[in-house]
Write an enzyme that holds these catalytic residues in place. Structure first.
Site, short mmCIF file in Angstrom:
data_model
loop_
_atom_site.label_atom_id
_atom_site.label_comp_id
_atom_site.label_asym_id
_atom_site.label_seq_id
_atom_site.Cartn_x
_atom_site.Cartn_y
_atom_site.Cartn_z
N GLU A 1 0.83 -0.98 0.10
CA GLU A 1 0.02 -0.10 0.11
C GLU A 1 0.90 1.17 0.02
O GLU A 1 1.81 1.27 0.45
CB GLU A 1 -0.95 -0.18 1.20
CG GLU A 1 -0.43 -0.12 2.56
CD GLU A 1 -1.34 -0.21 3.68
OE1 GLU A 1 -2.48 -0.90 3.30
OE2 GLU A 1 -1.24 0.45 4.91
N CYS A 2 0.42 2.35 -0.60
CA CYS A 2 1.13 3.28 -0.87
C CYS A 2 2.53 3.62 -1.08
O CYS A 2 2.95 2.95 -2.22
CB CYS A 2 0.67 4.41 0.30
SG CYS A 2 0.98 6.02 0.10
#
Length: 472
Positions: free
Chosen positions: A336-337
């Site tokens: 994520e991210c």
């Protein structure tokens, strides 16, 4: 169950909540009191500052991510062995979804937990009008529960005057003041505060601040106020645990979690939920280690600041090859991210220079000049294979905050702003990969973590069987 607790709030961001919370935590510790700390909302960095003071992990409390009963369950779970709980608010006290609601605000967390709130107000350049500000916050909602005030940015001589004024006009306890301490101010950066390890002599600064607070804040009254918090019904807590027996793996499953300067944005409750599903967490550094840890059955790359380490990450070719090999073998991966950015073919650093990275995501992560898709989102599945065996996961609450974007954001999920019309497609969902910019909080939808863990369990059984066959 009775847990003394207090919530530090303010009228806006930049009001000194983190600085004051850290100083109060250290002042309590100096008295021999064991505090637990929490941050309202999805912020990653403020809890790191709390952790540096406490030496134990700080947690988040967020009423967008979880329902109120789950939030109370998590609060008690993480505070029951401490003498007092200190919560730090987010933004302004009533600032919630879409800038037009109190939902998911600091006030909302107060309401869910029944915690007495202490409002920080600035005494700089103001006198009688300060009473109007305090009264407005107290009366904006009938259940504001604002029981105390700390006055920031004033000199010792003005404190008795303002204290008498506020206590007379607003019928509120004024618990102390914070003088100007410019040498102790925490710096800021585009993603909020700088990291704790980047602040020179942070421990020394916090200790000095605690010494100041021992003189300027009435800790005895603050503790007594915390003790007025109502009991929490223990009978309801067990039923609020969203982790069900069928979600758990049959035996321990080793999960590699990236955790270093580049990948440091992780929720402690995410790790706790994985452990409840029988995960054994093995931390490693994509910057320094040569490969993914041995004998793990899953890989998680959380967010952070990989752009500031793009060159080092790129030069660690053995780690990159190890991740590629794990992916090619079918090992389940969550990213994520910042972790998602690292999986790209190329990623720009803070100056805009692109470096080759893992290459699983066929695109480039690039720098922009503004905050992109920002805030809470509701994720729903469009397509993809990650959840295919386990059914539609339903609504997944998430959060985005990034100045970087990608030429390959994915389209397997749909993101909808909870307050407003803005929406977009995002995320990559493959048989063994779930990756994208949104940050997930697993207690918001444990099916996400459960599906990942079940995949890791199957991967481990498959590789173990393959290893046995190879030996024979």
């Amino acid at each position: 169950m009775r847990i003394p607790r207090i919530l530090i709030c303010a009228g806006s961001s930049g009001s000194g909540k983190t600085l004051i919370t850290c100083g109060i935590l250290q002042a309590l510790i100096n008295r021999g009191i064991k505090p637990a700390s929490f941050k309202c909302g999805p912020d990653y960095i403020d809890p790191m500052f709390h952790t540096r003071v406490l030496g134990t992990k700080s947690r988040n409390l967020d009423t967008f991510f979880v329902k109120e009963d789950v939030l109370r369950y998590l609060f008690v779970k993480n505070a029951s062995d401490c003498d007092i709980a200190v919560m730090e608010g987010v933004m302004g006290y009533y600032d919630g979804l879409g800038g037009v609601s109190t939902d998911a605000s600091t006030y909302d967390v107060q309401r869910a937990t029944g915690t007495p709130a202490v409002l920080i107000v600035s005494g700089k350049g103001v006198s009688t009008s300060l009473a109007a500000t305090v009264k407005g916050f107290m009366e904006f909602r009938s259940d504001s529960n604002i029981k105390g005030v700390i006055i920031n940015h004033i000199k010792a001589g003005m404190y008795p005057v303002l204290k008498d004024l506020l206590e007379k006009e607003c019928h509120v306890q004024v618990l102390g003041y914070v003088p100007e301490v410019p040498e102790l101010v925490l710096e800021s950066r585009h993603l909020g505060l700088v990291m704790p390890h980047e602040i020179h002599n942070l421990r020394e600064k916090v200790m000095k601040l605690a010494d100041v607070f021992a003189e300027t804040i009435d800790l005895d009254r603050l503790i007594k106020l915390a003790e007025t918090a109502p009991e929490i019904d223990e009978a309801q807590l067990a039923a609020a645990d969203p982790v069900r027996p069928e979600m758990k793996c049959k035996k321990p499953v080793k999960i590699a979690v990236a955790h270093d300067e580049a990948f440091c944005f992780l929720y402690e409750d995410n790790l706790a939920l994985l452990k409840a599903l029988h995960a054994e967490i093995v931390e490693f550094s994509p910057i320094r280690d040569g490969k993914v840890p041995e004998e793990v059955n899953g890989l998680i790359l959380y967010g952070g600041y990989p752009e500031f380490f793009a060159k080092q990450l790129s030069e660690n070719r053995s780690m990159i090859e190890s991740i590629r090999k794990a992916y090619a073998s079918g090992m389940p991966i969550l990213a994520e991210c910042g972790g998602f950015m690292y999986l790209h073919e190329r990623m720009e650093d803070g100056q805009g220079t692109a470096y080759p990275q893992v290459g699983i995501v066929k695109g480039k992560a690039y720098k922009t000049d503004r905050l992109g898709r920002f805030g809470y989102v509701d994720l729903t599945e469009n397509s993809g294979k990650f959840f295919q065996e386990y059914g539609d996961p339903g609504r997944i609450p998430a959060h985005e905050f990034h100045y970087y974007d990608s030429t390959c954001c994915g389209t397997d999920f749909h993101a909808q702003k909870p307050a407003g019309k803005r929406n977009w497609d995002c995320m990559i969902s493959e048989e063994n990969l779930l990756a994208g910019f949104p940050h997930l909080y697993y207690y918001g939808n444990p099916a996400t973590a459960a599906a990942f863990m079940k995949k890791c369990e199957k991967y481990g059984e498959r590789t173990e069987c393959s290893s046995i066959m190879h030996r024979h």
